[in-house]
Design a protein around this motif. Structure first.
Motif, PDB file in Angstrom:
ATOM      1  N   ARG A  75       1.035  -1.265   0.204  1.00 57.06           N
ATOM      2  CA  ARG A  75       0.596  -0.110  -0.262  1.00 57.06           C
ATOM      3  C   ARG A  75       0.997   0.970  -0.438  1.00 57.06           C
ATOM      4  N   ALA A  79       1.693   4.216  -3.482  1.00 63.07           N
ATOM      5  CA  ALA A  79       1.010   4.997  -3.259  1.00 63.07           C
ATOM      6  C   ALA A  79       1.227   6.215  -3.541  1.00 63.07           C
ATOM      7  N   LEU A  80       3.064   5.632  -3.032  1.00 60.07           N
ATOM      8  CA  LEU A  80       4.750   6.733  -3.883  1.00 60.07           C
ATOM      9  C   LEU A  80       4.862   6.534  -5.346  1.00 60.07           C
ATOM     10  N   MET A  83       2.121   8.842  -6.848  1.00 65.15           N
ATOM     11  CA  MET A  83       2.585  10.532  -6.398  1.00 65.15           C
ATOM     12  C   MET A  83       3.777  10.248  -7.290  1.00 65.15           C
TER      13      MET A  83
ATOM     14  N   LEU B  50       5.261   8.950   6.830  1.00 68.57           N
ATOM     15  CA  LEU B  50       4.457   8.563   5.937  1.00 68.57           C
ATOM     16  C   LEU B  50       4.526   9.673   4.997  1.00 68.57           C
ATOM     17  N   LEU B  53       7.759  10.450   3.418  1.00 72.26           N
ATOM     18  CA  LEU B  53       8.316   9.799   2.186  1.00 72.26           C
ATOM     19  C   LEU B  53       7.491  11.021   0.966  1.00 72.26           C
ATOM     20  N   ALA B  54       6.112  10.423   1.401  1.00 75.39           N
ATOM     21  CA  ALA B  54       5.121  11.601   0.193  1.00 75.39           C
ATOM     22  C   ALA B  54       5.988  12.582  -0.287  1.00 75.39           C
ATOM     23  N   SER B  58       7.411  13.859  -4.337  1.00 75.64           N
ATOM     24  CA  SER B  58       6.091  14.621  -5.114  1.00 75.64           C
ATOM     25  C   SER B  58       6.353  16.122  -4.159  1.00 75.64           C
ATOM     26  N   PRO B  61       1.904  16.061  -3.339  1.00 79.26           N
ATOM     27  CA  PRO B  61       1.129  14.854  -3.856  1.00 79.26           C
ATOM     28  C   PRO B  61      -0.523  14.862  -3.766  1.00 79.26           C
ATOM     29  N   PRO B  62      -1.318  14.335  -5.017  1.00 80.83           N
ATOM     30  CA  PRO B  62      -2.993  13.629  -5.445  1.00 80.83           C
ATOM     31  C   PRO B  62      -3.623  13.675  -3.961  1.00 80.83           C
ATOM     32  N   ARG B  64      -5.691  11.393  -3.407  1.00 73.48           N
ATOM     33  CA  ARG B  64      -5.732  10.180  -3.753  1.00 73.48           C
ATOM     34  C   ARG B  64      -4.873   9.424  -2.947  1.00 73.48           C
ATOM     35  N   GLU B  65      -3.677   9.730  -3.305  1.00 71.64           N
ATOM     36  CA  GLU B  65      -2.759   8.815  -3.246  1.00 71.64           C
ATOM     37  C   GLU B  65      -2.449   8.613  -1.758  1.00 71.64           C
ATOM     38  N   LEU B  66      -2.197   9.895  -1.740  1.00 71.54           N
ATOM     39  CA  LEU B  66      -2.238  10.207   0.134  1.00 71.54           C
ATOM     40  C   LEU B  66      -2.971   9.480   0.510  1.00 71.54           C
ATOM     41  N   MET B  68      -4.219   7.213   0.334  1.00 65.93           N
ATOM     42  CA  MET B  68      -4.231   5.490   0.050  1.00 65.93           C
ATOM     43  C   MET B  68      -2.650   5.608   0.761  1.00 65.93           C
ATOM     44  N   LEU B  69      -1.966   6.254   0.863  1.00 65.76           N
ATOM     45  CA  LEU B  69      -0.641   6.091   1.777  1.00 65.76           C
ATOM     46  C   LEU B  69      -0.755   5.945   3.430  1.00 65.76           C
ATOM     47  N   THR B  71      -3.876   5.748   5.221  1.00 70.67           N
ATOM     48  CA  THR B  71      -4.309   4.882   5.449  1.00 70.67           C
ATOM     49  C   THR B  71      -3.485   3.767   5.726  1.00 70.67           C
ATOM     50  N   ALA B  72      -2.258   3.534   4.735  1.00 71.54           N
ATOM     51  CA  ALA B  72      -1.393   1.981   6.025  1.00 71.54           C
ATOM     52  C   ALA B  72      -0.782   2.282   7.780  1.00 71.54           C
ATOM     53  N   ILE B 146     -10.243   4.935  -1.384  1.00 68.41           N
ATOM     54  CA  ILE B 146     -10.147   4.892   0.104  1.00 68.41           C
ATOM     55  C   ILE B 146      -9.675   6.294   0.743  1.00 68.41           C
TER      56      ILE B 146
END
Lengths: 421, 421
Positions: A75, A79-80, A83, B50, B53-54, B58, B61-62, B64-66, B68-69, B71-72, B146
């Motif tokens: 996950r 996601a990374l 991005m 996290l 890392l994002a 980027s 970061p968009p 949606r993907e943030l 997703m990230l 929620t890990a 998510i």
């Protein structure tokens, strides 16, 4: 315009820099006009770190919760990666195994894919987006719980999605330029293989070649889906794994390569009564512990004693479980004892038409003998001959066999950093 | 037998040892015969790591993907907590927000709960298992993507599940024994509050009390669900947040406590033309950037100039976005300039019946004056009076007001390690 499924292993996405490099590679494929679905593993050591955390809170964590925990790894990486692709100006959406429609059995840690319903991926592709999918994971069709596919699971995810989406090719990115006639770390002049059949690749994978996992090759063969094994560190063409060779094979033994395996242990059941049902009882016991055996050898009954020894090899990780299960049936089956040996290695020669060319096996055993390698177990198939020896003799055995069949090229193979898985 | 929803914040599950301690607490509730649903945040600094890392892959970061990230994070903590409970011999199953039926809007990073369909949780409870649910997350009803609920989201998850399951109480575990008449870190003899109404708690939360998030209190009030705020480090009874006080209030001002907030900034729009529509244009601009304003003050138009100044406070984190949006309308709206000030603090006095007792406000301002605190903005409601001052004056202001209303107890409040969130 082709539809390509690309799979990147944990070391390819080990840190932010590597993730960005993988993103560039994916964008290059998009720019070339291809539709791209990407399957990604967890970053570097994430899975091991999560396992470590699990064992800090529980010595025997339940499988359902272990799967829930471990699936956090992909996950994060997916996601990374999405991005990083966004940051290059391309649309990308990440999907869990469950969202991607990877439906599995309910066996936690070892689930098998039952069906793939990639409607959401297809939707993303139709809108021009790159679909990023978590490897190694799915959702149980029955319980709706999150599952993992076990070792090599991300390769299997990639092949399964490629088959379901009717992709043109499934590209598996690793740390070498494809498949070689032997492990280039052991045999420096190992030759690069341009094309290989599913059957040969299956034997190579079953004999310990780590580049592709056995299950993914089985899946690709059923779907007749071409796999392209290539390096994530170069643009070189790698190895195509396909149904049949482009050039018709001439009527001679075609040696594919030499594989080796250090991951197995040998168990010997000593003094088994030579009577009907005894061996069956032993193998039933091991099978009901969900353990896959590899080679099996039963000695000829020693005359007069009415007893025999049965040896088999199995993954080292299953050793303790097998020994515990077998010791429980020592009394009813009336065998004398159990021996456990985890210092064995296996070397295998793989190639088409081997059985019909008896000279191949003779040459193989002669090479091992000259190298002073003592053979402990032998097993053969239509396209393979394998022996078990001491693990300390394994590298010498691989080199001796590779030389004996003139498999070497003129250049040294390039091995890149990391393990690619 | 009661049904209890318990919520543990990130510091309560910050490492393996703390997770095991929380597991013991949950098992104690099961042993006492209660059905238990647990909502858990990500471990310690996981969310920040996290996010880091994002931003390595980027700068923007968009959403949606943030989501997703991020929620890990809860996925890891909830699986570990379920394992720890298993290890104590009790059945536990972890569920993502999506699996738990937390359906939300599609606004990534700031989603709102639309509906809760806790069928799987109910099933787990019926089978005697503890259900562990990831806080802070859900799944968009429209897009099936998510989502995350934004700051304080885990409190809201807990209250929403408790309401949907018709639970007897929602227990929010933190690092203090509940709600106090002021922050015990600033006012050492702050008094513990045994019971407080939703309305008072809403004002406290809106005025910066960090123990409970505003949205969770709003949700609990709508559902008329009692919240028990208590410490995860002690067995003491905490503070009950309920609809009405058990003892009827006498006809006098009941001061609940003093709240403070350092998280806001002040923006002043200078020289706004004193004509219809100018202010509306400014507030529309800020609202369309999805920013919630707090206090707003408009000066009386300076005679002859036809211009006025408008000041408002907003979360510091939204400051840059608001400034960028406002500078774009400077030309059409024809205001003279923008001032940004993030060295402000807010102190609030909360209590029932404040407006009908004018002496309260007078006493409040007198206390601040004596303490040498300069007041920059004032805002009042039926049960609250707030002022904005320099952030360096904030501690002195809180102590002065707390003393002026004799809110102190005779004992020092106990503050445990960590932040409890």
């Amino acid at each position: 315009m082709a539809l390509v499924v690309q799979k990147y292993g944990g070391s390819s996405v080990g840190d932010a820099e590597r993730i960005k490099r993988v993103a560039e590679r994916i964008v290059a494929a998009r720019k070339a006009g291809d539709d791209v679905v990407v399957v990604v593993s967890a970053m570097g050591d994430t899975t091991d770190e999560l396992l470590d955390l699990a064992h800090q809170v529980s010595p025997l964590p339940p499988g359902r919760e272990l799967d829930m925990l471990l699936t956090a790894g992909e996950r994060i990486s997916m996601a990374l990666l999405a991005m990083a692709i966004h940051n290059l100006g391309y649309e990308a959406r990440s999907y869990t195994g469950s969202q991607a429609g990877v439906l599995t059995t309910s066996v936690h840690g070892k689930a098998r894919i039952i069906d793939v319903t990639p409607g959401r991926l297809q939707g993303a592709l139709n809108e021009g987006a790159v679909a990023i999918v978590a490897g190694f994971q799915g959702v149980s069709q029955d319980t709706k719980d999150i599952t993992t596919l076990g070792r090599g699971g991300s390769d299997t995810t990639a092949v399964a999605l490629a088959a379901a989406l009717n992709a043109d090719v499934c590209e598996i990115y690793t740390d070498v330029d494809g498949i070689f006639t032997a492990d280039p770390r052991i045999v420096p002049n190992a030759r690069h293989i341009k094309q290989i059949t599913y059957e040969e690749m299956l034997e190579l994978a079953a004999c310990g070649a780590k580049v592709l996992h056995l299950r993914s090759v089985e899946y690709a063969r059923r779907a007749q889906l071409p796999i392209h094994v290539r390096s994530s560190y170069s643009l070189n063409t790698g190895t195509m794994v396909t149904g049949s060779m482009e050039e018709p094979a001439v009527e001679q033994a075609l040696i594919t390569g030499v594989a080796h395996d250090r991951s197995e242990a040998k168990i010997t059941v000593v003094g088994v009564p030579d009577e009907p049902g005894a061996a069956a009882r032993i193998f039933e016991t091991v099978a009901s512990a969900e353990i896959n055996l590899d080679m099996i050898v039963q000695n000829v009954s020693t005359e007069g004693t009415g007893r025999t020894d049965i040896s088999f090899t199995l993954p080292k990780t299953d050793g303790p479980t097998a020994m515990a299960a077998l010791s429980k049936i020592q009394e009813p089956v009336k065998f004398k004892g159990l021996l456990y040996d985890d210092h064995v290695g296996k070397v295998s020669l793989i190639g088409a038409g081997m059985r019909s060319h008896p000279g191949v096996a003779a040459n193989f055993f002669a090479a091992l003998g000259e190298a002073g390698v003592n053979i402990e177990m032998i097993s053969t198939s239509e396209i393979r001959v394998s022996v078990v020896c001491r693990d300390t003799d394994l590298d010498a055995a691989v080199r001796a066999v590779h030389d004996a069949f003139d498999l070497g090229g003129t250049e040294e193979a390039v091995v890149y950093a990391g393990t690619g898985r």
